[in-house]
Enzyme design. Structure first.
Site, PDB file in Angstrom:
ATOM      1  N   LYS A   1       1.832  -6.793  -2.963  1.00  0.00           N
ATOM      2  CA  LYS A   1       0.514  -7.131  -2.398  1.00  0.00           C
ATOM      3  C   LYS A   1       0.203  -8.617  -2.653  1.00  0.00           C
ATOM      4  O   LYS A   1      -0.334  -9.313  -1.786  1.00  0.00           O
ATOM      5  CB  LYS A   1      -0.588  -6.252  -3.013  1.00  0.00           C
TER       6      LYS A   1
ATOM      7  N   THR B   1      -5.753  -5.858  -3.338  1.00  0.00           N
ATOM      8  CA  THR B   1      -6.120  -5.107  -4.538  1.00  0.00           C
ATOM      9  C   THR B   1      -6.316  -6.021  -5.751  1.00  0.00           C
ATOM     10  O   THR B   1      -5.688  -7.082  -5.839  1.00  0.00           O
ATOM     11  CB  THR B   1      -4.998  -4.092  -4.848  1.00  0.00           C
ATOM     12  N   ASP B   2      -7.133  -5.555  -6.682  1.00  0.00           N
ATOM     13  CA  ASP B   2      -7.308  -6.306  -7.940  1.00  0.00           C
ATOM     14  C   ASP B   2      -6.042  -6.286  -8.793  1.00  0.00           C
ATOM     15  O   ASP B   2      -5.919  -7.063  -9.740  1.00  0.00           O
ATOM     16  CB  ASP B   2      -8.495  -5.749  -8.740  1.00  0.00           C
ATOM     17  N   GLU B   3      -5.096  -5.400  -8.434  1.00  0.00           N
ATOM     18  CA  GLU B   3      -3.885  -5.299  -9.265  1.00  0.00           C
ATOM     19  C   GLU B   3      -3.057  -6.569  -9.223  1.00  0.00           C
ATOM     20  O   GLU B   3      -2.194  -6.782 -10.066  1.00  0.00           O
ATOM     21  CB  GLU B   3      -3.057  -4.090  -8.839  1.00  0.00           C
TER      22      GLU B   3
ATOM     23  N   TYR C   1       4.407  -2.666  -6.775  1.00  0.00           N
ATOM     24  CA  TYR C   1       3.324  -2.542  -5.783  1.00  0.00           C
ATOM     25  C   TYR C   1       2.441  -3.791  -5.828  1.00  0.00           C
ATOM     26  O   TYR C   1       2.190  -4.440  -4.805  1.00  0.00           O
ATOM     27  CB  TYR C   1       2.484  -1.286  -6.060  1.00  0.00           C
TER      28      TYR C   1
HETATM   29  P1  NAD Z   1      -2.880   5.216   1.644  1.00  0.00           P
HETATM   30  O1  NAD Z   1      -1.539   5.277   0.991  1.00  0.00           O
HETATM   31  O2  NAD Z   1      -3.808   6.363   1.508  1.00  0.00           O
HETATM   32  O3  NAD Z   1      -2.712   4.959   3.212  1.00  0.00           O
HETATM   33  C1  NAD Z   1      -1.803   4.026   3.720  1.00  0.00           C
HETATM   34  C2  NAD Z   1      -1.703   4.238   5.229  1.00  0.00           C
HETATM   35  O4  NAD Z   1      -0.802   3.264   5.749  1.00  0.00           O
HETATM   36  C3  NAD Z   1      -1.140   5.611   5.608  1.00  0.00           C
HETATM   37  O5  NAD Z   1      -1.868   6.162   6.681  1.00  0.00           O
HETATM   38  C4  NAD Z   1       0.278   5.304   6.023  1.00  0.00           C
HETATM   39  O6  NAD Z   1       0.785   6.220   6.987  1.00  0.00           O
HETATM   40  C5  NAD Z   1       0.139   3.904   6.595  1.00  0.00           C
HETATM   41  N1  NAD Z   1       1.393   3.148   6.536  1.00  0.00           N
HETATM   42  C6  NAD Z   1       2.237   3.009   5.480  1.00  0.00           C
HETATM   43  N2  NAD Z   1       3.288   2.251   5.822  1.00  0.00           N
HETATM   44  C7  NAD Z   1       3.094   1.865   7.107  1.00  0.00           C
HETATM   45  C8  NAD Z   1       3.809   1.050   8.016  1.00  0.00           C
HETATM   46  N3  NAD Z   1       4.972   0.476   7.664  1.00  0.00           N
HETATM   47  N4  NAD Z   1       3.316   0.856   9.263  1.00  0.00           N
HETATM   48  C9  NAD Z   1       2.150   1.447   9.639  1.00  0.00           C
HETATM   49  N5  NAD Z   1       1.423   2.238   8.820  1.00  0.00           N
HETATM   50  C10 NAD Z   1       1.887   2.440   7.571  1.00  0.00           C
HETATM   51  O7  NAD Z   1      -3.525   3.876   1.098  1.00  0.00           O
HETATM   52  P2  NAD Z   1      -5.061   3.529   0.825  1.00  0.00           P
HETATM   53  O8  NAD Z   1      -5.403   3.956  -0.557  1.00  0.00           O
HETATM   54  O9  NAD Z   1      -5.870   3.993   1.969  1.00  0.00           O
HETATM   55  O10 NAD Z   1      -4.988   1.942   0.816  1.00  0.00           O
HETATM   56  C11 NAD Z   1      -5.203   1.194   2.006  1.00  0.00           C
HETATM   57  C12 NAD Z   1      -5.094  -0.291   1.684  1.00  0.00           C
HETATM   58  O11 NAD Z   1      -6.052  -0.649   0.707  1.00  0.00           O
HETATM   59  C13 NAD Z   1      -3.729  -0.689   1.111  1.00  0.00           C
HETATM   60  O12 NAD Z   1      -3.386  -1.933   1.667  1.00  0.00           O
HETATM   61  C14 NAD Z   1      -3.975  -0.811  -0.375  1.00  0.00           C
HETATM   62  O13 NAD Z   1      -3.104  -1.771  -0.960  1.00  0.00           O
HETATM   63  C15 NAD Z   1      -5.420  -1.287  -0.386  1.00  0.00           C
HETATM   64  N6  NAD Z   1      -6.184  -0.917  -1.603  1.00  0.00           N
HETATM   65  C16 NAD Z   1      -6.239   0.383  -2.011  1.00  0.00           C
HETATM   66  C17 NAD Z   1      -6.995   0.706  -3.129  1.00  0.00           C
HETATM   67  C18 NAD Z   1      -7.125   2.129  -3.606  1.00  0.00           C
HETATM   68  O14 NAD Z   1      -7.715   2.374  -4.656  1.00  0.00           O
HETATM   69  N7  NAD Z   1      -6.618   3.111  -2.896  1.00  0.00           N
HETATM   70  C19 NAD Z   1      -7.680  -0.300  -3.830  1.00  0.00           C
HETATM   71  C20 NAD Z   1      -7.591  -1.622  -3.371  1.00  0.00           C
HETATM   72  C21 NAD Z   1      -6.852  -1.919  -2.246  1.00  0.00           C
HETATM   73  P1  TYD Z   2      -3.799   5.546  -9.880  1.00  0.00           P
HETATM   74  O1  TYD Z   2      -4.795   6.454  -9.253  1.00  0.00           O
HETATM   75  O2  TYD Z   2      -2.351   5.789  -9.625  1.00  0.00           O
HETATM   76  O3  TYD Z   2      -4.219   4.069  -9.479  1.00  0.00           O
HETATM   77  P2  TYD Z   2      -3.670   2.649 -10.054  1.00  0.00           P
HETATM   78  O4  TYD Z   2      -2.383   2.861 -10.723  1.00  0.00           O
HETATM   79  O5  TYD Z   2      -3.526   1.880  -8.776  1.00  0.00           O
HETATM   80  O6  TYD Z   2      -4.744   2.130 -10.942  1.00  0.00           O
HETATM   81  O7  TYD Z   2      -4.007   5.581 -11.433  1.00  0.00           O
HETATM   82  C1  TYD Z   2      -5.256   5.281 -12.019  1.00  0.00           C
HETATM   83  C2  TYD Z   2      -5.076   5.323 -13.524  1.00  0.00           C
HETATM   84  O8  TYD Z   2      -4.788   6.658 -13.908  1.00  0.00           O
HETATM   85  C3  TYD Z   2      -3.911   4.480 -14.011  1.00  0.00           C
HETATM   86  O9  TYD Z   2      -4.268   3.920 -15.270  1.00  0.00           O
HETATM   87  C4  TYD Z   2      -2.793   5.478 -14.188  1.00  0.00           C
HETATM   88  C5  TYD Z   2      -3.539   6.739 -14.606  1.00  0.00           C
HETATM   89  N1  TYD Z   2      -2.914   8.001 -14.209  1.00  0.00           N
HETATM   90  C6  TYD Z   2      -2.698   9.007 -15.155  1.00  0.00           C
HETATM   91  O10 TYD Z   2      -3.010   8.847 -16.352  1.00  0.00           O
HETATM   92  N2  TYD Z   2      -2.128  10.170 -14.756  1.00  0.00           N
HETATM   93  C7  TYD Z   2      -1.752  10.394 -13.464  1.00  0.00           C
HETATM   94  O11 TYD Z   2      -1.213  11.484 -13.150  1.00  0.00           O
HETATM   95  C8  TYD Z   2      -2.001   9.358 -12.493  1.00  0.00           C
HETATM   96  C9  TYD Z   2      -1.610   9.547 -11.043  1.00  0.00           C
HETATM   97  C10 TYD Z   2      -2.592   8.185 -12.905  1.00  0.00           C
END
Ligand code: NAD
Ligand code: TYD
Length: 337
Positions: free
Chosen positions: A154, A125-127, A150
């Site tokens: 990562k 992630t970019d975070e 988090y």
């Molecule tokens: P999500 O929370 O929707 O899904 C995570 C999945 O991982 C779930 O199906 C969960 O059951 C599984 N999981 C969790 N712990 C586990 C474990 N110990 N063993 C096996 N499976 C496990 O997450 P997402 O949004 O789909 O993100 C997927 C990946 O992409 C993550 O690594 C996250 O850091 C990365 N990512 C997400 C975003 C975003 O905006 N959602 C952006 C950049 C990177």
């Molecule tokens: P989120 O979807 O949790 O992603 P991330 O924290 O990984 O960027 O949040 C996106 C943005 O929205 C973040 O600045 C936090 C804000 N946010 C709210 O203002 N209210 C909410 O209820 C949530 C879940 C997020």
């Protein structure tokens, strides 16, 4: 050729499996997922289970299970997405983030080290870069400054992955993507939460002033980048994945309300998230120039399409919110005991 996809029942993982089945129908996918609160098998129900897509319920940090899978399948590559992914949960309880995101990644890296010629894609992630200054766009050379548990977990996993690549000469690539949105996103993240609350005429909780900026990418654009990186990314490299365009949280909320014909008065400013990163913005020039990747979706149309998906799939999110899929704890983490 077998590919291990971890976290394939989550938001991005399920979209990735759907896309890979379409784009590379001869590949054999093994989906390893612990089915935590964020993962459910309905997310990949339409893909089905056959010799091209097997599901394994298990924890990526379970070394015996992972070793067994590597012995059973001759994996050509691993797309590692399984993670605890929500910042707010990491603030309340960081331990699981250490266990899954750091120890789980380490377990997989050890399995890769024990087998020749496995390509490992660490989906990150970019975070990990922390908060961007106004006008700044993170490149892959930007120093890591994660500000919440988090992001720190990562970043630790990314560094382990890159250290394994250097030290052991393994074939490992790290990807860092911006905020994703699209279908099947668990309704704790901003966009699905705002859609569902608006549909239910509930308040939309905006942290602080809502002027925080995120660089939103449609999940299918993330998936197409992961496929390009899996097939053509350079080992030892990191690739940023983003649009370079940012949007404030307040703008996202007001666009959702406007599309659903709901009043702005549903917006409620609440206390800010501790350590809240003000701005994320990514420079993905490397991915574009080296691998020719381009996002297909613009925020406007893709947001509308996504809002409509949550309107049309009420049954999905009602089941998710009712906890109908809470099957998880087949795992051995002390923090879950
Ligand atoms: P999500 O929370 O929707 O899904 C995570 C999945 O991982 C779930 O199906 C969960 O059951 C599984 N999981 C969790 N712990 C586990 C474990 N110990 N063993 C096996 N499976 C496990 O997450 P997402 O949004 O789909 O993100 C997927 C990946 O992409 C993550 O690594 C996250 O850091 C990365 N990512 C997400 C975003 C975003 O905006 N959602 C952006 C950049 C990177
Ligand atoms: P989120 O979807 O949790 O992603 P991330 O924290 O990984 O960027 O949040 C996106 C943005 O929205 C973040 O600045 C936090 C804000 N946010 C709210 O203002 N209210 C909410 O209820 C949530 C879940 C997020």
């Amino acid at each position: 050729m077998h590919i291990l996809v971890t976290g394939g029942c989550g938001f991005i993982g399920s979209n990735l499996i759907r896309m890979l089945r379409r784009a590379r129908p001869t590949w054999k996918l093994v989906n390893l997922d612990a089915l935590t609160y964020a993962g459910n098998v309905e997310n990949v129900k339409d893909v089905g289970e056959d010799e091209h897509c097997a599901f394994v319920h298990g924890n990526v940090a379970n070394a015996a299970l992972v070793a067994g899978l590597f012995a059973r399948y001759d994996f050509a590559s691993v797309l590692h997405l399984a993670a605890e992914s929500h910042v707010d949960r990491s603030i309340v309880g960081p331990q699981l983030f250490v266990e899954t995101n750091i120890c789980g990644t380490h377990t997989l890296l050890e399995a890769v080290r024990a087998h020749a010629n496995v390509r490992f894609i660490q989906v990150s992630t970019d975070e990990v870069y922390g908060s961007a200054a106004s006008g700044q766009c993170f490149t892959e050379a930007t120093p890591l400054q994660p500000t919440n548990p988090y992001a720190a977990s990562k970043a630790a996993a990314d560094l382990l992955a890159l250290a394994y690549q250097r030290t052991y000469g393994l074939d490992i690539v790290v990807t860092r993507c911006t905020n994703n949105f699209g279908p099947y996103q668990f309704p704790e993240k901003l966009i699905p939460l705002m859609c569902i609350n608006a549909l239910e005429d509930k308040q939309l909780p905006i942290y602080g002033d809502g002027a925080q900026e995120r660089d939103w990418l449609h999940v299918e654009d993330h998936c197409s980048a992961l496929l390009a990186i899996l097939e053509r990314g350079k080992s030892g490299s990191t690739y940023n994945i983003g649009t370079g365009q940012t949007c404030t949280n307040l703008t996202i909320a007001t666009r959702i309300l406007a599309h659903l014909g709901k009043p702005d008065s549903l917006i409620r400013h609440i206390s800010d998230r501790p350590g809240h990163d003000r701005r994320y913005a990514l420079d993905s020039a490397r991915l574009r120039s080296e691998l020719g990747w381009m996002p297909r979706y613009g925020l406007g149309d893709a947001l509308t399409k996504t809002i409509d998906w949550y309107v049309e799939n009420r049954g999905w999110w009602e089941r998710v919110l009712s906890g109908a899929y809470r099957t998880a704890p087949a795992n051995e983490f002390p923090s879950r005991a």
